[in-house]
Scaffold this active site. Sequence first.
Site, PDB file in Angstrom:
ATOM      1  N   GLY A 157       0.825  -1.205   0.000  1.00  0.00           N
ATOM      2  CA  GLY A 157       0.000   0.000   0.000  1.00  0.00           C
ATOM      3  C   GLY A 157       0.855   1.248   0.000  1.00  0.00           C
ATOM      4  CB  ILE A 181       3.042   2.316   4.750  1.00  0.00           C
ATOM      5  CG1 ILE A 181       2.127   3.324   5.456  1.00  0.00           C
ATOM      6  CG2 ILE A 181       4.301   2.076   5.580  1.00  0.00           C
ATOM      7  CD1 ILE A 181       1.596   2.846   6.801  1.00  0.00           C
ATOM      8  NE  ARG A 226      -3.119  -2.347  13.584  1.00  0.00           N
ATOM      9  CZ  ARG A 226      -2.845  -1.116  13.207  1.00  0.00           C
ATOM     10  NH1 ARG A 226      -1.566  -0.754  13.037  1.00  0.00           N
ATOM     11  NH2 ARG A 226      -3.800  -0.233  12.980  1.00  0.00           N
ATOM     12  CD  GLU A 243       1.259  -2.364  20.110  1.00  0.00           C
ATOM     13  OE1 GLU A 243       0.688  -1.279  19.887  1.00  0.00           O
ATOM     14  OE2 GLU A 243       1.753  -3.079  19.206  1.00  0.00           O
ATOM     15  CG  HIS A 294       1.760   1.104  17.859  1.00  0.00           C
ATOM     16  ND1 HIS A 294       0.722   0.211  17.939  1.00  0.00           N
ATOM     17  CD2 HIS A 294       1.663   1.673  16.617  1.00  0.00           C
ATOM     18  CE1 HIS A 294       0.023   0.225  16.822  1.00  0.00           C
ATOM     19  NE2 HIS A 294       0.578   1.101  15.997  1.00  0.00           N
ATOM     20  CB  ALA A 297       6.498   3.848  13.125  1.00  0.00           C
TER      21      ALA A 297
END
Length: 310
Positions: free
Chosen positions: A153, A155, A230, A258, A277, A279
């Site tokens: 996608g 990213i 994820r 997480e 988490h 980024a």
Amino acid sequence: MAAAALKILVSDEADDVVGRGILGDLEGVEVVPYDPNVAELTSSQADATVLLPPYRSSHRPIRLLAQLGSLQMVQLLSAGADEWSADVPAWVTLATARGAHAGPVAEWVLSAVLTQFRQWPTLVRFQDKGVWAHRQFEADTLAGKKALIVGAGAIGGEVARRLEVFGVDSTLVASRARDGVFGAAALPEIVSGHAIVVITAPLTERTRGLVGSRFLKLMDDNAILVNAGRGQIVDTDALLVELASGRLRAALDVTDPEPLPGDHPLWAQRGVVISPHSARTVPGTNRLCYEVAAQQIVAFLRGERPSNAV
């Protein structure tokens, strides 16, 4: 008589101040603040047409869906929709902020890969001890390496573009094959030969546990697994086995579980760097998310299908 403004519920939290301003400038829109933590909406809030969950802990307002009798659209600020897709009724449009996160997350991926290749964790440990570690470590270069990017996608595409500047050739993988992109079914045949494996895929039933023991064993010795997707896409126990043996290295922005408990064995592995988490957490990302959200809502107002509709 002028048509009634489209009522949009936007979180009243401090992180969403910029968003309320951006959406409030749209013609034909009334922004109505709401508390994502409440159990019950006011009558004015309950007849909203569009719901925007906050980015942080975005699942909190899910319980409010049943109270929104006029709801036609849920606009997320995240790139993925996994926390909402199972709960949003089929007749309600669900859209994401795909594209807003691409730059910050791709930059994190690049920094994580460079950190591992140039041995910064090892150098910092030497620095903490006051050791001039000349010739006591082995750094590597990105030039000439190959990267496998699982998730083609916005990213994943941005990661490939940035790695190319450093001389890295990327192989892109999506759920289905298309021009220049492999389908996920090809993974067992193409994993080997890549020094870098980057996960930017969304969490779905197909990707949950995708990077398990078999996948990891196919990776080249000393390869780096970078997870910016994820945590549940990667089998943590299987990854621990490979890290403990020293065969693989990793850079993780997301983990399973997480948040990662303080006593979890992942923290103690020498071959891994972990960020919480974060980024996409740089100045300006919230604004980018709301700008994309505004574009999706404008398309909805025009009677079009938003480009980021799930």
